[in-house]
Write a protein that holds these residues in place. Structure first.
Motif, PDB file in Angstrom:
ATOM      1  N   ASP A  69       1.659  -6.465  16.283  1.00 37.99           N
ATOM      2  CA  ASP A  69       2.362  -5.346  15.719  1.00 37.99           C
ATOM      3  C   ASP A  69       1.297  -4.677  14.886  1.00 37.99           C
ATOM      4  O   ASP A  69       0.971  -5.085  13.836  1.00 37.99           O
ATOM      5  N   LEU A  70       0.585  -3.600  15.324  1.00 36.16           N
ATOM      6  CA  LEU A  70      -0.625  -2.887  14.500  1.00 36.16           C
ATOM      7  C   LEU A  70       0.057  -1.594  13.916  1.00 36.16           C
ATOM      8  O   LEU A  70      -0.745  -0.881  13.711  1.00 36.16           O
ATOM      9  N   THR A  71       1.264  -1.767  13.633  1.00 36.69           N
ATOM     10  CA  THR A  71       1.730  -0.562  12.534  1.00 36.69           C
ATOM     11  C   THR A  71       0.892  -0.137  11.262  1.00 36.69           C
ATOM     12  O   THR A  71       0.626   0.860  10.861  1.00 36.69           O
ATOM     13  N   HIS A  72       0.571  -1.534  10.776  1.00 35.17           N
ATOM     14  CA  HIS A  72      -0.331  -1.129   9.328  1.00 35.17           C
ATOM     15  C   HIS A  72      -1.693  -0.552   9.775  1.00 35.17           C
ATOM     16  O   HIS A  72      -2.187  -0.142   9.058  1.00 35.17           O
ATOM     17  N   LEU A  73      -2.475  -0.991  10.984  1.00 38.97           N
ATOM     18  CA  LEU A  73      -3.647  -0.534  11.294  1.00 38.97           C
ATOM     19  C   LEU A  73      -3.484   0.948  11.518  1.00 38.97           C
ATOM     20  O   LEU A  73      -4.259   1.880  11.309  1.00 38.97           O
ATOM     21  N   VAL A  74      -2.447   1.521  12.313  1.00 42.76           N
ATOM     22  CA  VAL A  74      -2.252   2.834  12.345  1.00 42.76           C
ATOM     23  C   VAL A  74      -1.910   3.748  11.347  1.00 42.76           C
ATOM     24  O   VAL A  74      -2.620   4.773  11.220  1.00 42.76           O
ATOM     25  N   ALA A  82       1.150  11.162  14.681  1.00 42.83           N
ATOM     26  CA  ALA A  82       1.118  11.116  16.041  1.00 42.83           C
ATOM     27  C   ALA A  82       1.955   9.812  16.514  1.00 42.83           C
ATOM     28  O   ALA A  82       3.043   9.940  17.580  1.00 42.83           O
ATOM     29  N   ALA A  83       1.900   8.596  15.978  1.00 40.01           N
ATOM     30  CA  ALA A  83       2.574   7.674  16.446  1.00 40.01           C
ATOM     31  C   ALA A  83       4.101   8.044  15.883  1.00 40.01           C
ATOM     32  O   ALA A  83       5.068   7.308  16.622  1.00 40.01           O
ATOM     33  N   ALA A  84       4.376   8.662  14.911  1.00 37.21           N
ATOM     34  CA  ALA A  84       5.921   9.034  14.611  1.00 37.21           C
ATOM     35  C   ALA A  84       6.441   9.566  15.655  1.00 37.21           C
ATOM     36  O   ALA A  84       7.622   9.807  15.595  1.00 37.21           O
ATOM     37  N   SER A  85       5.868  10.342  16.377  1.00 38.73           N
ATOM     38  CA  SER A  85       6.408  11.041  17.460  1.00 38.73           C
ATOM     39  C   SER A  85       6.866  10.585  18.620  1.00 38.73           C
ATOM     40  O   SER A  85       7.323  11.043  19.835  1.00 38.73           O
ATOM     41  N   GLY A  86       6.513   9.343  18.766  1.00 36.94           N
ATOM     42  CA  GLY A  86       6.914   8.316  19.776  1.00 36.94           C
ATOM     43  C   GLY A  86       5.936   7.595  20.445  1.00 36.94           C
ATOM     44  O   GLY A  86       6.421   6.659  21.358  1.00 36.94           O
ATOM     45  N   THR A  87       4.668   7.499  20.273  1.00 34.94           N
ATOM     46  CA  THR A  87       3.691   6.788  20.731  1.00 34.94           C
ATOM     47  C   THR A  87       3.429   5.723  19.595  1.00 34.94           C
ATOM     48  O   THR A  87       3.040   6.276  18.551  1.00 34.94           O
ATOM     49  N   PRO A  88       3.375   4.388  19.584  1.00 36.82           N
ATOM     50  CA  PRO A  88       2.885   3.568  18.617  1.00 36.82           C
ATOM     51  C   PRO A  88       1.446   3.647  18.253  1.00 36.82           C
ATOM     52  O   PRO A  88       1.192   3.164  17.130  1.00 36.82           O
ATOM     53  N   GLY A  89       0.670   4.180  18.929  1.00 38.28           N
ATOM     54  CA  GLY A  89      -0.961   4.239  18.319  1.00 38.28           C
ATOM     55  C   GLY A  89      -1.350   3.364  18.945  1.00 38.28           C
ATOM     56  O   GLY A  89      -2.842   3.321  18.720  1.00 38.28           O
ATOM     57  N   TRP A  90      -0.963   2.193  19.802  1.00 39.59           N
ATOM     58  CA  TRP A  90      -1.962   1.299  20.211  1.00 39.59           C
ATOM     59  C   TRP A  90      -1.215   0.831  21.859  1.00 39.59           C
ATOM     60  O   TRP A  90      -0.122   1.295  21.943  1.00 39.59           O
ATOM     61  N   GLN A  91      -1.862   0.290  22.592  1.00 40.12           N
ATOM     62  CA  GLN A  91      -1.323  -0.128  23.891  1.00 40.12           C
ATOM     63  C   GLN A  91      -1.654  -1.796  23.979  1.00 40.12           C
ATOM     64  O   GLN A  91      -2.731  -2.144  23.797  1.00 40.12           O
TER      65      GLN A  91
END
Length: 237
Positions: A69-74, A82-91
């Motif tokens: 879970d890389l939420t902190h890095l994003v 951009a992550a808040a719009s639906g893409t988590p920011g990593w794959q």
């Protein structure tokens, strides 16, 4: 096993802080795994690597036994809006299906960032050796070639011999992006660490799928905690 990729936003101060020290990135990567306790005596190996393909394109690759879970890095070093719009920011992708498809004789492009070192005798005491970084492309290449057989691969165009001097042949590999970083090691009284790294881009043939699977998931060489040892494969062409 999982393979993860995250692009860092180099315009942000958080990304610049991460890129300033392998120690900082190491801590940030491990923070993405709630299953891993920092104080545990034995924790599963998490490999990571930075690919600097352009000044504004820095990619973080991670191979891990758990899904991160890389939420902190994003939030710190990515694109949180951009992550808040639906893409988590990593794959993140399951790695096992790819690893299981590796076959003897298959040819792949590869990339590896490593810490090629050797043990050299000191001037003061010829009986004492000191770990020293290889600094020339020739010796850095020989370091990789010596790991062919045990690693389950052969560099295309290279001799099957284990990298003895003069046996590189027409090895299809480029040695590039040599870097030396110096940072304070956490928990060691602020001791300074000097780390020399180099990136290999080339083509290999699979000679032992099981051994190569081990390399791809456990790493190769030293300094794995600091962004070294992670080899990845890509289709030829």
């Amino acid at each position: 096993m999982y393979l993860t990729r995250l692009r860092l936003n180099t315009a942000r101060s958080g990304a610049r802080r991460l890129l300033s020290s392998p120690q900082v990135i190491h801590a940030a990567v491990l923070s993405g795994f709630p299953e891993l306790l920092p104080t545990a005596a034995h924790t599963p190996r998490v490999l990571w690597r930075l690919d600097r393909d352009a000044a504004a394109e820095v990619l973080l690759y991670i191979v891990s036994p758990h899904r991160p879970d890389l939420t902190h890095l994003v939030e710190q070093a990515g694109w949180p809006a951009a992550a808040a719009s639906g893409t988590p920011g990593w794959q993140t992708h399951a790695y096992a299906p790819f690893l299981e498809r590796l076959e003897k004789g298959a040819v792949w492009n590869f990339r590896l960032t490593a810490n090629p070192v050797h043990y050299a005798r000191t001037r003061d005491d010829q009986a004492t050796t000191k770990r020293t970084a290889h600094t020339t492309p020739r010796h850095q290449l020989q370091w990789l070639l010596r790991r062919q057989g045990a690693g389950g691969f052969r560099i295309a165009g290279a001799s099957p011999a284990e990298g003895a001097a003069g046996q590189a042949g027409e090895a299809q590999v480029v040695v590039r992006d040599q870097r030396t970083v110096n940072f304070a090691k956490k928990g060691a009284g602020g001791r300074r660490v000097t780390l020399a790294t180099v990136t290999y881009d080339g083509r290999l043939e699979v000679t032992d799928p099981d051994a190569l699977r081990h390399v791809l998931t456990a790493g190769i060489g030293r300094a794995k905690a600091y962004g070294c040892g992670l080899m990845t494969l890509a289709p030829v062409g």
